[in-house]
Design an enzyme around this catalytic site. Structure first.
Site, PDB file in Angstrom:
ATOM      1  N   GLY A  40       1.015  -0.960  -0.122  1.00 20.79           N
ATOM      2  CA  GLY A  40      -0.106   0.156   0.063  1.00 20.79           C
ATOM      3  C   GLY A  40       0.909   1.056  -0.023  1.00 20.79           C
ATOM      4  O   GLY A  40       1.976   1.352  -0.490  1.00 20.79           O
ATOM      5  N   ARG A  72       0.839  -4.590  12.485  1.00 16.81           N
ATOM      6  CA  ARG A  72       0.163  -4.869  13.757  1.00 16.81           C
ATOM      7  C   ARG A  72       0.983  -6.184  14.302  1.00 16.81           C
ATOM      8  O   ARG A  72       1.130  -7.253  13.386  1.00 16.81           O
ATOM      9  CB  ARG A  72      -1.377  -5.093  13.419  1.00 16.81           C
ATOM     10  CG  ARG A  72      -2.172  -3.956  13.281  1.00 16.81           C
ATOM     11  CD  ARG A  72      -2.252  -3.197  14.209  1.00 16.81           C
ATOM     12  NE  ARG A  72      -2.939  -1.864  14.180  1.00 16.81           N
ATOM     13  CZ  ARG A  72      -2.571  -0.782  13.544  1.00 16.81           C
ATOM     14  NH1 ARG A  72      -1.207  -0.488  13.409  1.00 16.81           N
ATOM     15  NH2 ARG A  72      -3.277   0.302  13.214  1.00 16.81           N
ATOM     16  N   GLU A 122       0.032  -4.541  23.453  1.00 15.59           N
ATOM     17  CA  GLU A 122       1.186  -3.373  23.488  1.00 15.59           C
ATOM     18  C   GLU A 122       0.695  -2.492  24.828  1.00 15.59           C
ATOM     19  O   GLU A 122      -0.547  -2.229  25.021  1.00 15.59           O
ATOM     20  CB  GLU A 122       0.920  -2.481  22.439  1.00 15.59           C
ATOM     21  CG  GLU A 122       1.769  -3.130  21.103  1.00 15.59           C
ATOM     22  CD  GLU A 122       1.288  -2.155  19.820  1.00 15.59           C
ATOM     23  OE1 GLU A 122       0.582  -1.413  20.079  1.00 15.59           O
ATOM     24  OE2 GLU A 122       1.707  -2.705  18.840  1.00 15.59           O
ATOM     25  N   HIS A 127       5.281   1.221  19.062  1.00  9.91           N
ATOM     26  CA  HIS A 127       4.009   1.585  18.146  1.00  9.91           C
ATOM     27  C   HIS A 127       4.370   3.189  17.779  1.00  9.91           C
ATOM     28  O   HIS A 127       3.456   3.883  18.199  1.00  9.91           O
ATOM     29  CB  HIS A 127       2.645   1.073  18.661  1.00  9.91           C
ATOM     30  CG  HIS A 127       1.696   1.193  17.786  1.00  9.91           C
ATOM     31  ND1 HIS A 127       0.647   0.250  17.718  1.00  9.91           N
ATOM     32  CD2 HIS A 127       1.480   2.019  16.444  1.00  9.91           C
ATOM     33  CE1 HIS A 127      -0.040   0.234  16.680  1.00  9.91           C
ATOM     34  NE2 HIS A 127       0.233   1.470  15.909  1.00  9.91           N
ATOM     35  N   GLY A 170       5.261   4.496  14.568  1.00  5.38           N
ATOM     36  CA  GLY A 170       5.509   4.772  13.411  1.00  5.38           C
ATOM     37  C   GLY A 170       5.081   6.279  12.888  1.00  5.38           C
ATOM     38  O   GLY A 170       5.739   6.919  12.145  1.00  5.38           O
TER      39      GLY A 170
HETATM   40  O1  LIG Z   1      -0.669   2.420  13.833  1.00  4.20           O
HETATM   41  C1  LIG Z   1      -0.677   3.204  13.308  1.00  4.20           C
HETATM   42  C2  LIG Z   1      -1.878   3.466  11.981  1.00  4.20           C
HETATM   43  O2  LIG Z   1      -2.497   2.509  11.922  1.00  4.20           O
HETATM   44  O3  LIG Z   1      -1.454   4.369  11.495  1.00  4.20           O
END
Ligand SMILES: O=CC(=O)O
Length: 332
Positions: free
Chosen positions: A158, A242, A271, A290, A292
């Site tokens: 993606g 995930r 988490e 987590h 990102g």
């Molecule tokens: O985990 C973060 C997101 O789904 O953007």
């Protein structure tokens, strides 16, 4: 201001609440109703709520919650992943959903590369060595894996996966990818990515396997014992999707027994992990919390996108980043 539309938020404080510096901006447009206020007096607050603002996956949108929000128009969810929402249930209530995929794709791709590089070059272990009070083990022969020229297998092509490919190309990596749908030829050529219809083939050929796929019933535990066994013993698994994409017990075993070389994980299940979890004890594991999308710029853009989606829905305008479902309830 009583006239501003009511928006339900999880909480305004604490490490999991909305970024503190966003609250003032949100209050320019909305009356914020916290989950706690709502729970304490849902007959008063329920009818006022026209939108739910999901930050960090919270509040949880249950059937019970939906039923107590008769004026609800939209659920605006920060981030790209939608696995915390029952999209079919929400759609059946006539409520729209929007998320913020563009805001998170670059920083999350950056985090993917950061983890890949950190694991390959053992940055965290090296840091510990460099600051150790005892210099006996200090060594410049602190060997890791070469990234340049290595093969990267991206699972999930993606917008995040594609941005990883763009970055990996600059590292002269050979890029394989596996995705539900093959990308257009010109998109493949622009990043030099080769489509692997077979996941097994990608796993066998990659030096780095990076998970950038959304969590759905089809991708849950996509990487289990069998898949880990197909990977090279020198391979490193990177997960920025995930935790539930991976059979974590099988991963622990693979890391303990040398089935694969290492793992770098921005996501786990649960988490945070319990403090006695074996993943926290392994030298060949690099973990981030987590994070990102955890840059000031991305988090601000996420907030602004959510505000825009909510306001559009309340004004009956086309909703930016509206999530649409296919006939089979998969995300379109
Ligand atoms: O985990 C973060 C997101 O789904 O953007």
């Amino acid at each position: 201001d009583q006239d501003l539309p009511g928006v339900l938020v999880s909480g305004l404080e604490g490490p999991h609440g909305i970024c503190e510096d966003h609250i003032g901006d949100l209050q320019k447009h909305f009356t914020l109703i916290t989950l706690q206020e709502f729970l304490e007096n849902n007959t008063r607050f329920g009818p006022k709520v026209q939108a739910v603002y999901i930050w960090g996956g919270k509040p949880a949108v249950t059937q019970e919650l939906l039923q107590s929000l008769p004026s609800l128009k939209i659920i605006a969810s920060a981030g790209a992943g939608l696995d915390h929402l029952d999209l079919k249930l929400i759609a059946s209530c006539g409520v729209k959903v929007a998320n913020t995929p563009q805001a998170v794709s670059s920083p999350t791709a950056d985090m993917g590369m950061a983890l890949l590089l950190a694991a390959a070059r053992r940055v965290v272990e090296g840091h510990r060595l460099a600051i150790a009070p005892d210099t006996e083990n200090f060594s410049t022969n602190w060997m890791g894996q070469e990234v340049t020229g290595a093969t990267l297998g991206i699972i999930g092509m993606g917008s995040i996966g594609y941005k990883i490919a763009q970055r990996a190309r600059a590292f002269e990596m050979k890029i394989l990818y596996h995705n539900r749908k093959r990308r257009k030829l010109e998109e493949e050529e622009a990043v030099g990515a080769t489509y692997c219809e077979s996941l097994d083939d990608l796993l066998q050929r990659s030096d780095f396997v990076l998970l950038a796929v959304s969590l759905t019933p089809q991708t849950q535990r996509l990487i289990g014992k069998r898949e880990l066994n197909l990977m090279k013993p020198t391979a490193i698994l990177v997960n920025i999707g995930r935790g539930l994409l991976v059979d974590q017990d099988a991963l622990v075993q693979a890391l303990q027994t040398g089935v694969i070389k290492g793992a770098a994980l921005d996501v786990t299940h649960p988490e945070p992990l319990p403090r006695d979890h074996p993943l926290l004890k392994l030298e060949n594991v690099t973990l981030t919390p987590h994070a990102g999308s955890a840059t000031h710029q991305a988090r601000r853009q996420m907030m602004e996108n959510l505000v825009a989606s909510i306001l559009a829905s309340l004004h009956g305008l086309p909703i930016p980043n509206e999530v649409r479902l296919n006939w089979d309830n998969s995300v379109a």
